[in-house]
Design a protein around this motif. Structure first.
Motif, PDB file in Angstrom:
ATOM      1  N   LEU A  90      83.930  65.785  14.335  1.00 19.21           N
ATOM      2  CA  LEU A  90      83.071  64.669  13.972  1.00 19.21           C
ATOM      3  C   LEU A  90      83.584  63.327  14.507  1.00 19.21           C
ATOM      4  CD1 LEU A  90      82.190  65.784  10.355  1.00 19.21           C
ATOM      5  CD2 LEU A  90      80.532  65.391  12.188  1.00 19.21           C
ATOM      6  N   THR A  91      84.781  63.306  15.067  1.00 22.13           N
ATOM      7  CA  THR A  91      85.312  62.073  15.661  1.00 22.13           C
ATOM      8  C   THR A  91      85.256  62.088  17.190  1.00 22.13           C
ATOM      9  OG1 THR A  91      87.619  62.848  15.845  1.00 22.13           O
ATOM     10  CG2 THR A  91      86.928  61.871  13.736  1.00 22.13           C
ATOM     11  N   GLN A 105      84.248  61.587  20.804  1.00 22.04           N
ATOM     12  CA  GLN A 105      83.363  60.612  21.448  1.00 22.04           C
ATOM     13  C   GLN A 105      82.693  61.253  22.655  1.00 22.04           C
ATOM     14  OE1 GLN A 105      82.597  57.584  20.123  1.00 22.04           O
ATOM     15  NE2 GLN A 105      83.830  58.406  18.442  1.00 22.04           N
ATOM     16  N   SER A 146      74.402  65.482  13.231  1.00 19.16           N
ATOM     17  CA  SER A 146      75.354  66.496  13.655  1.00 19.16           C
ATOM     18  C   SER A 146      75.050  67.764  12.860  1.00 19.16           C
ATOM     19  CB  SER A 146      76.788  66.034  13.396  1.00 19.16           C
ATOM     20  OG  SER A 146      77.087  64.890  14.177  1.00 19.16           O
ATOM     21  N   HIS A 187      81.748  61.366   5.203  1.00 21.29           N
ATOM     22  CA  HIS A 187      80.474  61.522   5.875  1.00 21.29           C
ATOM     23  C   HIS A 187      79.385  61.854   4.861  1.00 21.29           C
ATOM     24  CE1 HIS A 187      82.544  61.695   9.778  1.00 21.29           C
ATOM     25  NE2 HIS A 187      83.434  62.456   9.168  1.00 21.29           N
ATOM     26  N   ARG A 220      73.387  64.662  17.545  1.00 16.28           N
ATOM     27  CA  ARG A 220      74.600  63.913  17.893  1.00 16.28           C
ATOM     28  C   ARG A 220      75.681  64.853  18.407  1.00 16.28           C
ATOM     29  NH1 ARG A 220      74.859  58.674  16.559  1.00 16.28           N
ATOM     30  NH2 ARG A 220      73.400  57.850  14.987  1.00 16.28           N
ATOM     31  N   ARG A 221      75.892  65.951  17.687  1.00 19.34           N
ATOM     32  CA  ARG A 221      76.905  66.939  18.065  1.00 19.34           C
ATOM     33  C   ARG A 221      76.546  68.247  17.382  1.00 19.34           C
ATOM     34  NH1 ARG A 221      81.547  63.986  17.759  1.00 19.34           N
ATOM     35  NH2 ARG A 221      80.393  62.068  17.399  1.00 19.34           N
ATOM     36  N   GLY A 254      79.880  57.375   7.834  1.00 19.95           N
ATOM     37  CA  GLY A 254      80.228  58.293   8.911  1.00 19.95           C
ATOM     38  C   GLY A 254      79.003  58.977   9.491  1.00 19.95           C
ATOM     39  N   GLU A 255      79.217  60.124  10.096  1.00 18.89           N
ATOM     40  CA  GLU A 255      78.135  60.920  10.653  1.00 18.89           C
ATOM     41  C   GLU A 255      77.312  61.556   9.528  1.00 18.89           C
ATOM     42  OE1 GLU A 255      77.412  61.872  13.915  1.00 18.89           O
ATOM     43  OE2 GLU A 255      79.058  60.852  14.940  1.00 18.89           O
ATOM     44  N   THR A 256      76.025  61.790   9.792  1.00 17.21           N
ATOM     45  CA  THR A 256      75.224  62.642   8.916  1.00 17.21           C
ATOM     46  C   THR A 256      75.348  64.069   9.443  1.00 17.21           C
ATOM     47  OG1 THR A 256      73.648  60.908   8.350  1.00 17.21           O
ATOM     48  CG2 THR A 256      72.925  63.176   8.043  1.00 17.21           C
ATOM     49  N   LEU A 257      75.932  64.932   8.630  1.00 18.50           N
ATOM     50  CA  LEU A 257      76.210  66.314   9.014  1.00 18.50           C
ATOM     51  C   LEU A 257      75.314  67.248   8.214  1.00 18.50           C
ATOM     52  CD1 LEU A 257      77.925  68.640  10.247  1.00 18.50           C
ATOM     53  CD2 LEU A 257      79.546  68.268   8.363  1.00 18.50           C
TER      54      LEU A 257
END
Length: 266
Positions: A260-261, A263, A92, A50, A115-116, A23-26
């Motif tokens: 985290l989802t 787009q 993120s 994640h 990313r976010r 998943g994302e790296t948070l």
């Protein structure tokens, strides 16, 4: 009793944990007076899907103190260096309170690394009266008059004083280094307007979350930041104050999992 999580350290002395994969790296950044353990519910929930990295602020937990003046851009530079030291590409970032200001600064200054971004209980363009009050507290703390009970009165309601969340935050405040607390609080008190005009240029998905009872990181602030950000959304959790990530852990973790989802719009 507080359960201390095992840390690793970067070459520059920043303490962190690294859990999960895929998943994302948070990356999670806590607020003044706290440390990684304040993110316990979110680490447990989000590391299932994640990679989750959580860091101790300078002078907090097991991180070395900042060796530059206590100003928000220096905390942002510290965080940017940590991301580079860990060899991370784009990440993120979610920050709470002071951590939210650092996350905002990272979003403003390192757009290619982002990313976010999520701000939990973030402050935004305080009124003159609010700024005067928080800067007065910063002056008092910097002078050495550090009342470890005072934040609890602002962060929790009376009916939360017997809760596990209250006990956790109380214990963390008892353990924090006074110098590290004072430095971070100074940057927090003077930093709310440093990056506040940058949101229209932040193209990443941006979440602004707070509790409706937080009088300093208000719902209006969250909604104003969301309106100013091209891909911003506000979430206000009813019945909670400043420590919403521990008083409403399931709701906060679910909001972050949903964020985290998202787009990015094209």
């Amino acid at each position: 009793m507080l359960q201390t999580l095992h840390r690793s350290k970067t070459p520059s002395g920043a303490a962190y944990i690294d859990e999960g994969q895929g998943g994302e790296t948070l990356v999670l950044i806590h607020g003044v007076g706290m440390r990684i353990e304040a993110w316990g519910p979110q680490i447990e929930r989000l590391s299932k899907d994640h990679r989750v990295i959580a860091v101790d602020l300078p002078g907090h937990g097991f991180s070395a103190p900042l060796d530059t003046p206590p100003e928000l851009p220096n905390f942002v530079a510290w965080f940017s260096e940590l991301v580079d030291e860990l060899g991370l590409e784009a990440v993120s970032v979610a920050g709470h309170s002071m951590g939210a200001l650092i996350a905002a600064g990272f979003a403003a200054t390192k757009p290619t690394k982002l990313r976010r971004v999520a701000l939990l209980n973030g402050v935004y363009k305080r009124t003159p009266t609010a700024r005067e009050a928080v800067e007065a507290r910063a002056d008092e703390i910097f002078s050495g008059a550090f009342d470890r009970e005072a934040p609890l009165e602002r962060w929790f309601s009376a009916d939360e004083k017997d809760s596990a969340a209250y006990r956790l935050v109380h214990d963390l405040l008892q353990k924090v280094d006074p110098g590290g607390y004072a430095a971070a609080y100074r940057a927090f008190a003077t930093g709310d307007a440093v990056y506040s005009d940058s949101w229209p240029r932040v193209k990443a998905p941006a979440l602004f979350l707070t509790g409706d009872g937080d009088k300093n990181s208000t719902a209006e602030m969250a909604e104003d930041m969301a309106r100013a950000t091209p891909q911003g959304r506000a979430v206000v959790i009813k019945g909670h104050r400043h420590m919403v990530n521990v008083t409403a852990p399931e709701e906060v973790s679910e909001a972050l999992a949903d964020w985290l989802t998202w787009q990015p719009a094209t």
